[in-house]
Design an enzyme around this catalytic site. Sequence first.
Site, PDB file in Angstrom:
ATOM      1  N   GLY A  74       0.803  -1.208   0.000  1.00 19.15           N
ATOM      2  CA  GLY A  74       0.000   0.000   0.000  1.00 19.15           C
ATOM      3  C   GLY A  74       0.838   1.260   0.000  1.00 19.15           C
ATOM      4  CB  SER A  75       3.982   2.210   1.730  1.00 16.95           C
ATOM      5  OG  SER A  75       3.501   2.147   3.057  1.00 16.95           O
ATOM      6  CG  ASN A 102      -3.790   3.905   9.957  1.00 14.87           C
ATOM      7  OD1 ASN A 102      -4.139   5.026   9.582  1.00 14.87           O
ATOM      8  ND2 ASN A 102      -2.672   3.711  10.644  1.00 14.87           N
ATOM      9  CD  GLN A 158      -6.221  -0.630   8.240  1.00 17.80           C
ATOM     10  OE1 GLN A 158      -7.008  -1.503   8.599  1.00 17.80           O
ATOM     11  NE2 GLN A 158      -4.923  -0.716   8.474  1.00 17.80           N
ATOM     12  N   GLY A 209      -2.390  -6.360   0.219  1.00 23.74           N
ATOM     13  CA  GLY A 209      -2.840  -7.734   0.396  1.00 23.74           C
ATOM     14  C   GLY A 209      -2.828  -8.239   1.816  1.00 23.74           C
ATOM     15  CG  HIS A 210      -0.008  -6.848   5.024  1.00 21.71           C
ATOM     16  ND1 HIS A 210       0.017  -6.571   6.365  1.00 21.71           N
ATOM     17  CD2 HIS A 210       0.258  -5.676   4.401  1.00 21.71           C
ATOM     18  CE1 HIS A 210       0.300  -5.295   6.551  1.00 21.71           C
ATOM     19  NE2 HIS A 210       0.443  -4.728   5.375  1.00 21.71           N
ATOM     20  CB  THR A 258      10.772 -10.349 -12.165  1.00 20.09           C
ATOM     21  OG1 THR A 258      11.902 -10.100 -13.000  1.00 20.09           O
ATOM     22  CG2 THR A 258      10.189 -11.709 -12.477  1.00 20.09           C
ATOM     23  CB  CYS A 291       3.804   1.950   9.775  1.00 20.91           C
ATOM     24  SG  CYS A 291       2.975   0.886   8.580  1.00 20.91           S
TER      25      CYS A 291
END
Length: 396
Positions: free
Chosen positions: A73-74, A154, A182, A203-204, A240, A327
């Site tokens: 996201g960052s 968040n 979020q 994703g996490h 990649t 974070c």
Amino acid sequence: MDKRFIYADNAATTAVSDEVLQAMLPYFREGYGNASSIYKLGRDAQRAVETAREKVAAAIGAEPREIYFTSCGSESDNWAIKGTAELMAKKGKKHIITSVFEHHAVLHTTEYLEKHGFEITYIPVSEKGLIDPADIRKAIREDTALVTIMYANNEIGTIQPIEEIAAICHEKGVLFHTDAVQAVGHIDIDVHKQGIDMLSLSGHKIHAQKGIGALYVKKGIILPNLIHGGGQERGKRAGTENVPAIVGLGTAIEAATKNIAEKNAVITMRRNKLIDGILTIPYTRLNGDRDKRLPGNLNISIEGIEGESLLLMLDMNGICASSGSACTSGSLDPSHVLLSLGLKHEVAHGSMRLSIEENITDEDVDYILEVIPKIVKRLREMSPVWEKMMKGEKYE
């Protein structure tokens, strides 16, 4: 009641689900081809990437060609904001609008741009953590390049009036980006219907692995590259392709956006039980609006204690919680989000965030509500701050 393990910090990260793991595994061994290669192993990997792209697009009401895979996201936030800044600076537009309580992925990016000749307007929030769209309207100028406002906070979980803000931006001819890290998977989102020009996701937060995200960019907006090199992501983002992670993100977002209303009904009921139970402790307050918030989020300030001590003692009792953004968890400074609500430093320091999902049980809720008052009582008995409060003395 026996000690148990309860994970209540899903806003920080989530476990990779069995469904996601099983979807990813073949692409580590059997389907390990480079998605940019022309032979069958590579073409198979490329098909898997494009299938995941279709799933991500469908989950937020976008077209597949509007989805670009990133590392997180960052990165998505940085690409959207820096890319738009570079694009619009060529047209003489070097003014950006954001809010005072964005994630640091946004705030540190705007601070960087301030040092490079851009002017930033930081919109305040109400004591309940909500942005007034009228403030956005007033802040937009002829040279405004971008408005970037997070979809849901968040730390305190407040959900912003995104569609209304987007409409104002379009009326004024300004691009609109939202950090929806979020929100995705917890709120129904349709970027086209809501007028969102760019959207960041990760994703996490939805049971995919760490290190994979995406940026939605509305068709017609041509952002400069953030990463230069190869021709991946239609020439816009070199590197990649991380095929297993991309496949996992597609699987995760498809699962997360199914039956959102049904899941939220269960989560909200248990969240409210936690809020009501914890607020029976004297000198506590809920941070953020009671209703306009993510279903699984509760952030409560408990006066007379230090948040770090509370979290450590919760951990000793098998409960994982946080005091805010993961974070910045190493920082001793009070949360900028809580300070933006008008909280005093000492009150902000005594805050706790629980972020739950549908797998939390009624028994888990009961256990949390049994443990927290005992911990608070013990910490207050050891706290000179609490002692001064009880004597009516001012404390610094």
